[in-house]
Enzyme design. Structure first.
Site, PDB file in Angstrom:
ATOM      1  N   GLU A   1       0.814  -1.213   0.000  1.00  0.00           N
ATOM      2  CA  GLU A   1       0.000   0.000   0.000  1.00  0.00           C
ATOM      3  C   GLU A   1       0.848   1.264   0.000  1.00  0.00           C
ATOM      4  O   GLU A   1       0.508   2.246  -0.648  1.00  0.00           O
ATOM      5  CB  GLU A   1      -0.969  -0.005   1.188  1.00  0.00           C
TER       6      GLU A   1
ATOM      7  N   HIS B   1     -11.910  -6.233   7.675  1.00  0.00           N
ATOM      8  CA  HIS B   1     -12.646  -5.991   6.431  1.00  0.00           C
ATOM      9  C   HIS B   1     -13.891  -5.168   6.735  1.00  0.00           C
ATOM     10  O   HIS B   1     -14.907  -5.294   6.064  1.00  0.00           O
ATOM     11  CB  HIS B   1     -13.039  -7.310   5.751  1.00  0.00           C
TER      12      HIS B   1
END
Lengths: 470, 361
Positions: B96, B166
């Site tokens: 990321e 999540h």
């Protein structure tokens, strides 16, 4: 330079040949099933066993792909995601180190004489003299700015002492179109590209003429005109950005590359890994230059990594790399020129590790004698001085004299002193610059905060610096 | 229409009321007087349309991130690589900080860098690049350089079975960073218009997509290129007794609470903030000045959530008009839990209770 291109072009060609050779010979020769000579099941030899275990884990087409290679009758290979990999029956670990450390490319010896048999780009007189003059400029600017900080006239400073050759020789070897993503110890690139002593002073003193509008600490230079992206303090953050910059250059078909700097400490950051990997995978034309100066503030390289420095990290990412003597201006110039050519022509990254020594303290906030000996520093200053080495070579060519040296130093000294005196008295950026440029336009919260602050200033003028125009 | 999703969380799918509200300030890029063609699409398809238009209208636009090439794990980038080529729409390595760092560099060269972080829960390795680099790029250079072409898209929020990693709503972290904008759409129509605005805005934007609504939310979306203004909140339901402020997927839960409150004679005004920074205080202020009461609701933990900022601002601006303390109905101060998700969430009835107690205060 011709030989360089011939060699660098031949590498991918040879690689391609080898890959196609492997493919051509590996598809049809599957290993025959193991049969016991006695007609009943028995323990097969170890090599076959290990192969069969792997085979049992495979399915369908993959199993079909098991094959011998022609060049080594004992090895077998198989297609894995990512390419064909040979097998070995020997359980061998790759060593954590090679027997010999990667050697360091060098042109000049410690006294500035070219080493016999060395290959380098011959510099013309004009470039060589300009390089030397720039190194002297950097040194004098550093010395006087550093003293100004010690006298309390400047809030902070950071010298490039000992790394003048990397700064200037790199700059000279690059094209002005190459986009620089600096760490912070590379002001010589700006100097070479035409950033004036006055501009350096304006930034350091945070004046209204400074490009950064007085928002960052001294030495956080940047110049759009000179393709030098503004310095930011966090370590290694510029490295993955360089991959993005380079990808843009690639997509625009530019004859230029991104050039990203880091120190030895910066290679421990995650961003270093991210940048190497992205640049390799994206085939981004980036030249990564690591100034391995032995020290990350007080942390020596022995406490930074266990690899053979930085140069060896390139291969793990699929990036070509070279180690160069960073205190040898000729070696740096030649290596960077060659590396840049590869980056631009082949459109992929190259890593250069320049070995050097940080002769100065990390910054004016640091006293490096607390963690390393004065003797060590003095030795580097005296016997491995990059400026003396290069000067000896330039002077041996008859391009420079003691008299010119004295004149240059005198002129530069006066110029730097004057630039400091002017910047010290110069007006600061106006209050509006506190709020502008956070976004392209001033949002309502900042408009309100500016209004409120101005009212506070009216009430408590004595609380605020008088040299900031309202 | 009430939809039961995942592990028994009741999500309200009555989008027709919210979604059909007029898109105030809708700017069409195509100057066509004929009524816009619309098509019924879900949120991920609306995002896909926006990305398609962004790539089509600007040759300097790029879309990339983990698994973006085949269409993305939420299908938002479906078909883009085929149409615009692998040089403009591509997979990146799984990193990321690399994605955002790369995107900043790309944007700094005058490109529209549209980066995807696969889940907002995984944006934290890129936090330094967003906070210290993207947000300060323009300011620190004295406006010599900027990375305004950067847009970071990332799915956020509860999905019924996402557990710790999540499900998170990390918007508040980014709302503390001057120099970036934070935008969250509530519906397909909003997603398309706000995403195109974010991509074309000359500032870096973190665009959080409510992943629960990717497939669940369906509405009529104009097929053409249009943009919805940033930093403009929208009153999506008018009322007189209490103002409710929220954003993203939580709005549908709040809408349901408003409808239930209405049955009990309480008139609720619902405001979609849309852009969290820089946010539209004026619209919220006007609404609270009318109703005299405020409730803020978000999925993220209550402590230090963006609701706290809204509460403080409203108290500053509307103190004498307030008839009750500001209510916050938010996620609990725990990590986002799996089995306990129905307990953790700011559910309809938690909101309804807070509406009633605030009105009765």
């Amino acid at each position: 330079m011709g030989s360089w291109f011939a060699r660098s072009r031949s590498i991918p060609y040879l690689l391609k040949r080898n890959i196609s050779f492997l493919h051509a010979n590996s598809s049809c020769k599957t290993l025959p099933p193991y049969k016991s000579p006695h007609g009943f099941r028995e323990r097969p030899p170890a090599s076959i066993l290990s192969f069969r275990r792997l085979e049992s884990a495979m399915v369908g087409k993959q199993a079909q792909a098991v094959a011998y290679t022609d060049d080594d009758g004992e090895s077998q290979s198989i297609e894995f995601p990512g390419g064909r990999v040979g097998f070995t029956t020997q359980m061998e670990f790759i060593s954590e180190a090679t027997d010999k450390r990667v050697p360091c490319y060098r042109v000049l010896d410690d006294d500035g004489f070219p080493i016999a048999g060395t290959r380098f780009d011959q510099l013309d007189e004009e470039t060589a003299v300009r390089m030397y003059k720039s190194m002297v400029s950097l040194q004098i600017m550093d010395t006087i700015f550093y003293e100004a900080q010690r006298q309390g006239r400047l809030s902070f400073y950071l010298t490039s002492t000992g790394e003048e050759a990397i700064n200037i020789a790199t700059a000279a070897a690059l094209s002005p179109d190459d986009i620089i993503l600096p760490q912070y110890r590379e002001p010589g690139i700006l100097l070479w590209r035409g950033f004036s002593i006055e501009e350096f002073a304006s930034q350091c003193f945070g004046t209204k003429d400074g490009h950064g509008k007085g928002r960052q600490m001294p030495i956080h230079y940047g110049s759009k005109d000179l393709n030098f992206i503004t310095v930011s303090s966090p370590i290694a953050t510029q490295l993955p950005q360089a991959a993005g910059v380079a990808y843009s250059l690639k997509m625009d078909g530019k004859e230029a590359c991104a050039v990203a700097f880091t120190g030895d400490g910066g290679t421990s950051e995650g961003d270093f890994h991210a940048a190497m990997n992205f640049a390799a995978v994206m085939e981004a034309p980036v030249l990564f230059i690591c100034r391995n100066n032995g020290w990350a503030i007080s942390t020596p390289v022995s406490e930074q990594f266990r690899s053979d420095g930085v140069v060896v990290k390139g291969q793990a990412y699929g990036i070509r790399s070279i180690r160069v003597d960073g205190n040898d201006a000729l070696a740096v110039y030649s290596a960077i020129r060659a590396a840049r050519m590869m980056v631009v022509r082949e459109q992929k990254p190259v890593l250069v590790e320049a070995l050097t020594y940080r002769v100065g303290h990390h910054s004016t906030s640091d006293d490096s004698t607390k963690y390393r000996s004065v003797k060590e520093i003095e030795q580097w200053k005296r016997s491995r001085n990059p400026m003396t080495r290069f000067r000896n070579w330039v002077q041996a060519n008859g391009w420079w004299s003691d008299q010119e040296e004295a004149e240059l130093r005198g002129t530069l000294r006066n110029q730097v002193l004057k630039a400091i005196q002017v910047a010290e008295k110069a007006e600061k950026p106006c209050l509006g610059d506190l709020f502008s440029d956070v976004y392209d336009k001033l949002p309502s919260n900042l408009q309100q905060q500016e209004k409120s602050l101005r009212q506070t200033i009216t009430r408590h003028k004595q609380d605020f610096p008088p040299d900031v125009p309202l | 229409m009430a939809c039961t999703t995942g592990r028994g969380i009741t999500r309200i799918g009555n989008f027709s009321r919210i979604w059909s509200s007029p898109c105030r300030g809708l700017q069409t890029a195509v100057h066509d007087q004929s009524p816009p063609q619309t098509k019924s699409v879900n949120l991920f398809s609306a995002v896909n349309q926006a990305l398609h238009i962004a790539l089509d209208t600007d040759p300097r636009a790029y879309v990339f991130g983990e698994d973006v090439g085949f269409g993305g794990v939420f299908r938002c980038t479906t078909g883009l690589a085929d149409q615009f080529g692998k040089r403009r729409v591509f997979n990146t390595p799984l990193c990321e900080q690399g994605i955002v760092g790369f995107a900043i560099g790309l944007a700094a060269m005058g490109n529209r860098a549209i980066a995807e972080i696969q889940f907002a829960d995984y944006i934290f390795p890129a936090f330094d690049q967003i906070v210290n680099e993207a947000a300060k790029f323009r300011y620190r250079s004295g406006n010599q350089f900027n990375c305004g072409g950067l847009t970071i898209r990332t799915p956020y929020g509860a999905v019924g079975h996402g557990g710790h990693y999540h499900s998170q709503s990390p918007e508040a972290f980014f709302c503390h960073v001057p120099g970036i904008k934070v935008v969250i759409p509530r519906s397909p129509r909003q997603a398309k218009g706000l995403l195109l605005s974010s991509i074309r805005d000359p500032n870096p934007v973190v665009f959080l997509e409510p992943k629960w609504l990717y497939r669940l939310a369906v509405e009529e979306v104009p097929e053409q290129d249009y943009m919805l203004p940033l930093s403009e909140a929208e009153v999506i339901r008018e009322g007189s007794d209490i103002t409710l402020v929220g954003w993203g997927a939580q709005l549908s839960v709040m809408e349901q609470a408003c409808m239930d409150a209405e049955k009990e004679g309480i008139s609720c005004e619902l405001v979609d903030l849309k852009t969290l920074i820089p946010w539209d205080k004026e619209t919220v202020e006007a609404s609270v000045n009318k109703t005299g009461r405020l409730l803020v609701s978000h999925e993220a933990p209550v402590t230090g959530g963006f609701g706290a900022e809204i509460s403080a601002s409203v108290v500053e601006r509307c103190f004498t008009r307030l008839e009750a303390p500001v209510a916050r109905v938010c996620g609990l101060d725990t990590p986002f839990p799996l089995v306990f998700e129905p307990f953790y969430m700011p559910t309809k009835n938690k909101i309804l209770d807070a509406i009633k107690s605030t009105v009765k205060y």
